[in-house]
Scaffold this motif. Structure first.
Motif, mmCIF file in Angstrom:
data_model
loop_
_atom_site.group_PDB
_atom_site.id
_atom_site.type_symbol
_atom_site.label_atom_id
_atom_site.label_comp_id
_atom_site.label_asym_id
_atom_site.label_seq_id
_atom_site.Cartn_x
_atom_site.Cartn_y
_atom_site.Cartn_z
ATOM 1 N N GLU A 60 0.815 -1.219 0.000
ATOM 2 C CA GLU A 60 0.000 0.000 0.000
ATOM 3 C C GLU A 60 0.846 1.266 0.000
ATOM 4 O O GLU A 60 0.369 2.334 -0.361
ATOM 5 C CB GLU A 60 -0.944 -0.002 1.207
ATOM 6 N N GLY A 61 2.086 1.151 0.393
ATOM 7 C CA GLY A 61 2.993 2.297 0.317
ATOM 8 C C GLY A 61 2.880 3.211 1.521
ATOM 9 O O GLY A 61 2.290 2.871 2.553
ATOM 10 N N LEU A 62 3.438 4.381 1.372
ATOM 11 C CA LEU A 62 3.467 5.365 2.448
ATOM 12 C C LEU A 62 2.214 6.225 2.435
ATOM 13 O O LEU A 62 1.720 6.603 1.364
ATOM 14 C CB LEU A 62 4.705 6.264 2.312
ATOM 15 N N VAL A 63 1.724 6.535 3.617
ATOM 16 C CA VAL A 63 0.573 7.433 3.704
ATOM 17 C C VAL A 63 1.001 8.848 3.331
ATOM 18 O O VAL A 63 2.174 9.206 3.419
ATOM 19 C CB VAL A 63 -0.020 7.420 5.129
ATOM 20 N N ALA A 67 -0.091 -3.371 4.485
ATOM 21 C CA ALA A 67 -0.263 -1.972 4.914
ATOM 22 C C ALA A 67 1.085 -1.384 5.329
ATOM 23 O O ALA A 67 1.302 -0.993 6.477
ATOM 24 C CB ALA A 67 -1.260 -1.890 6.069
ATOM 25 N N TYR A 68 1.971 -1.312 4.344
ATOM 26 C CA TYR A 68 3.344 -0.854 4.607
ATOM 27 C C TYR A 68 3.972 -0.544 3.257
ATOM 28 O O TYR A 68 3.382 -0.807 2.208
ATOM 29 C CB TYR A 68 4.115 -1.957 5.322
ATOM 30 N N PHE A 69 5.186 -0.014 3.265
ATOM 31 C CA PHE A 69 5.810 0.317 1.987
ATOM 32 C C PHE A 69 6.851 -0.707 1.552
ATOM 33 O O PHE A 69 7.434 -0.585 0.483
ATOM 34 C CB PHE A 69 6.423 1.725 2.034
ATOM 35 N N PHE A 70 7.104 -1.721 2.387
ATOM 36 C CA PHE A 70 7.929 -2.855 1.965
ATOM 37 C C PHE A 70 7.549 -4.051 2.817
ATOM 38 O O PHE A 70 6.791 -3.939 3.790
ATOM 39 C CB PHE A 70 9.427 -2.536 2.066
ATOM 40 N N CYS A 71 8.040 -5.220 2.466
ATOM 41 C CA CYS A 71 7.697 -6.443 3.179
ATOM 42 C C CYS A 71 8.515 -6.537 4.463
ATOM 43 O O CYS A 71 9.705 -6.867 4.420
ATOM 44 C CB CYS A 71 7.954 -7.672 2.304
ATOM 45 N N ALA A 97 1.683 -2.646 15.119
ATOM 46 C CA ALA A 97 1.632 -1.329 14.486
ATOM 47 C C ALA A 97 2.220 -1.413 13.098
ATOM 48 O O ALA A 97 3.251 -2.014 12.877
ATOM 49 C CB ALA A 97 2.411 -0.315 15.318
ATOM 50 N N SER A 98 1.546 -0.826 12.120
ATOM 51 C CA SER A 98 2.063 -0.773 10.754
ATOM 52 C C SER A 98 1.384 0.375 10.046
ATOM 53 O O SER A 98 0.573 1.091 10.608
ATOM 54 C CB SER A 98 1.786 -2.099 10.014
#
Length: 322
Positions: free
Chosen positions: A19-22, A180-184, A269-270
């Motif tokens: 999903e990448g960065l907010v 829900a993060y920008f990398f695994c 948290a993520s």
């Protein structure tokens, strides 16, 4: 875009969607240029440090040998995450990653990050020996010992990462595929597992927590002894010189340790809550380390000046005569 294959019992996810960065969705190209600038500075700065340490005879001591390893780790650590973030800012396809690719990214990230953690500890031990036991230092920290310590840090990082990667991807992933993060990374991927992850979270907290805490305790103990030795130096110039060799390492340790503490002590948290500190130590810290070690270390600064000066003098000599 995310392919899945059917199993006799359940659907198995073969691809994940990062999903990448907010807060980057409104101006993706601006953030792409920002990350491109950070990545370019990171590679250029760490490559310069690596070349300087490898080519300058004045930087042959163990401290600079370890600095070369640190620069290589920083360049690789940034490469594991930042290019994929940039690809995701350009197209939706750039956010798709295969299950195998996700496992490789997770392994490489934790391999490099944990190796860097162990390396900081070795660098603190090196400073302890050099300052607290200067007469024994050339014998204790000889070329063979220096190479062995560096090799051990890489081996420990590989084993540490292999353990967590195998535990993470032995779980079934049969439903949600949006990370829900920008990398695994472990906390974000575990949230998608179709099984109880309590054991994984416990192992993550114990493994990563104990390794990081153990290394931090050893670093703090080293600098307690170093501080006591510095206080025994009678001249202000001598204290300043010793402090200048340690200030860079202390700054780098602080930049390295603070963001992960915010993430791995909160395994659930993520996304928005963990993304900001993660960006700091995956992209910003590797960019800052070359500046930390050049601005605070006069020996490295002079060596870098000699390297750049030699390059500028040799450039005209390579031109064809007119």
């Amino acid at each position: 875009m995310v392919m899945e294959r059917e199993d006799p019992n359940q659907t198995v996810v073969s691809h994940f969607f990062l999903e990448g960065l907010v807060y980057t969705g409104e101006h993706p190209r601006c953030f792409f240029l920002l990350f491109l600038l950070i990545y370019s500075i990171t590679l250029t700065g760490n490559l310069l440090i690596l070349i300087t340490v490898g080519s300058d005879p004045h930087l042959s001591s163990p401290m600079y040998h370890f600095l070369g390893h640190l620069s290589f780790l920083d360049a690789c650590l940034s490469t594991v995450t930042v290019p994929k973030v940039m690809a995701g800012l350009l197209t939706l396809d750039g956010k798709v990653i295969s299950r195998e690719g996700c496992a490789v990214q997770l392994y490489c990230f934790h391999f490099l990050a944990s190796t860097e953690c162990f390396l900081y500890t070795v660098m603190a031990y090196d400073r302890y020996l050099a300052i607290c036991q200067p007469l024994h230092y050339p014998v204790t920290m000889n070329r063979c010992t220096c190479a062995s310590l560096a090799g051990i840090t890489w081996a420990l990082g590989a084993v540490h990462s292999a353990t967590h990667t195998s535990l993470t991807f032995r779980l079934p992933y049969c439903g949600p595929h949006r990370v829900a993060y920008f990398f695994c990374d472990i906390p974000a991927v575990l949230k998608l597992a179709c099984a109880d992850t309590a054991v994984n979270e416990l192992v993550m907290l114990a493994g990563i927590g104990l390794a990081a805490a153990g290394c931090l305790v050893l670093i703090v103990l080293s600098y307690i002894f170093i501080a006591a030795a510095v206080l025994r130096i009678r001249t202000a110039e001598g204290r300043r010189r010793v402090f200048s060799t340690c200030a860079s390492h202390l700054t780098a340790v602080f930049l390295y340790y603070m963001p992960p503490v915010c993430i791995y002590l909160q395994p659930r948290a993520s996304g928005a809550t963990a993304g900001a500190p993660a960006v700091f130590y995956t992209a910003v810290t590797p960019m800052l380390n070359p500046f930390v070690y050049t601005l605070r270390n006069q020996v490295v600064k002079r060596a870098l000046g000699r390297l750049l000066g030699r390059g500028s003098r040799e450039a005209p000599a390579g031109r064809p005569p007119t």
